[in-house]
Design a protein around this motif. Structure first.
Motif, PDB file in Angstrom:
ATOM      1  N   PHE A  96       0.834  -1.196   0.000  1.00  0.00           N
ATOM      2  CA  PHE A  96       0.000   0.000   0.000  1.00  0.00           C
ATOM      3  C   PHE A  96       0.876   1.256   0.000  1.00  0.00           C
ATOM      4  CE2 PHE A  96      -2.313   3.235   2.518  1.00  0.00           C
ATOM      5  CZ  PHE A  96      -3.370   3.452   1.654  1.00  0.00           C
ATOM      6  N   TYR A 116       2.663   1.726  -3.489  1.00  0.00           N
ATOM      7  CA  TYR A 116       1.796   2.211  -4.563  1.00  0.00           C
ATOM      8  C   TYR A 116       1.303   3.628  -4.296  1.00  0.00           C
ATOM      9  CZ  TYR A 116       1.956  -2.309  -6.822  1.00  0.00           C
ATOM     10  OH  TYR A 116       2.389  -3.430  -7.460  1.00  0.00           O
ATOM     11  N   ILE A 117       1.091   3.969  -3.054  1.00  0.00           N
ATOM     12  CA  ILE A 117       0.721   5.354  -2.711  1.00  0.00           C
ATOM     13  C   ILE A 117       1.877   6.292  -3.035  1.00  0.00           C
ATOM     14  CG2 ILE A 117       0.296   6.908  -0.747  1.00  0.00           C
ATOM     15  CD1 ILE A 117      -2.194   5.449  -1.669  1.00  0.00           C
ATOM     16  N   SER A 118       3.103   5.890  -2.721  1.00  0.00           N
ATOM     17  CA  SER A 118       4.255   6.755  -3.015  1.00  0.00           C
ATOM     18  C   SER A 118       4.425   6.950  -4.519  1.00  0.00           C
ATOM     19  CB  SER A 118       5.534   6.196  -2.394  1.00  0.00           C
ATOM     20  OG  SER A 118       5.937   5.013  -3.030  1.00  0.00           O
ATOM     21  N   ILE A 154       1.603   9.346  -5.605  1.00  0.00           N
ATOM     22  CA  ILE A 154       1.872  10.724  -5.180  1.00  0.00           C
ATOM     23  C   ILE A 154       2.964  11.345  -6.044  1.00  0.00           C
ATOM     24  CG2 ILE A 154       2.848  12.119  -3.308  1.00  0.00           C
ATOM     25  CD1 ILE A 154       1.281  10.353  -1.359  1.00  0.00           C
TER      26      ILE A 154
END
Length: 175
Positions: free
Chosen positions: A125, A128-130, A133
């Motif tokens: 998580f 993939y968020i990094s 962003i």
């Protein structure tokens, strides 16, 4: 925010760059939690550099917008309010990009990969968020640059080339 042809092209350019960046990332395939943790550890320096570069670029663009305002106000041609509204749109988006890049930099300074209490499935998580962003920040900076390019082309046409029938040049009988 008024959506004109320049703004639509800018948004389209930002969306295309975002889709390309995210597609290339997701083509790598699904990661295990351990692989994601290793990738996060190796990519943190790059994220810090990206956030620093974007915040520096954004701050520089804001400062250069002041110069653009000086050139605009001192030109022989009187410019319509739409020109100044376009500069305001650039300034708003650029300020948002600056703030988001600084916040992202601060978030990625947290030593999450050093913690033993974080379950491995969370690293997927976080990874993939990094990526999302960083892709969004990069796309927003691309949008700012595209908007700035449009404004520079207009200024060159009006001030440098002396085009008097440009859509942003105010006629004597207009407000």
């Amino acid at each position: 925010m008024k959506i004109n042809a320049y703004t639509r092209r800018t948004i389209l350019g930002g969306c295309i760059s975002l889709v390309i960046m995210l597609t290339l990332t997701f083509l790598l395939g699904k990661l295990s939690g351990y692989e994601a943790k290793i990738l996060i550890r190796h990519s943190l320096a790059g994220m810090h550099t990206l956030c620093n570069t974007i915040s520096l670029a954004s701050a520089t663009i804001l400062a250069l917008l002041l110069t653009l305002l000086g050139i605009s106000s001192s030109s022989k041609s009187k410019l319509k309010k739409d020109h100044y509204k376009h500069i305001l749109q650039i300034a708003k988006l650029d300020t948002l990009v600056f703030v988001l890049s600084v916040i992202t930099f601060l978030i990625f300074n947290l030593p999450i990969t050093e913690s033993e209490n974080v379950p491995y499935n969370w690293f997927n998580f976080v990874y993939y968020i990094s990526v999302a962003i960083s892709s969004i920040l990069s796309s927003c900076l691309i949008m700012v640059v595209l908007m700035l390019y449009n404004t520079i082309v207009n200024i060159i046409n009006i001030v440098g080339l002396g085009i008097t029938d440009h859509p942003l040049v105010r006629k004597d009988n207009e407000n």
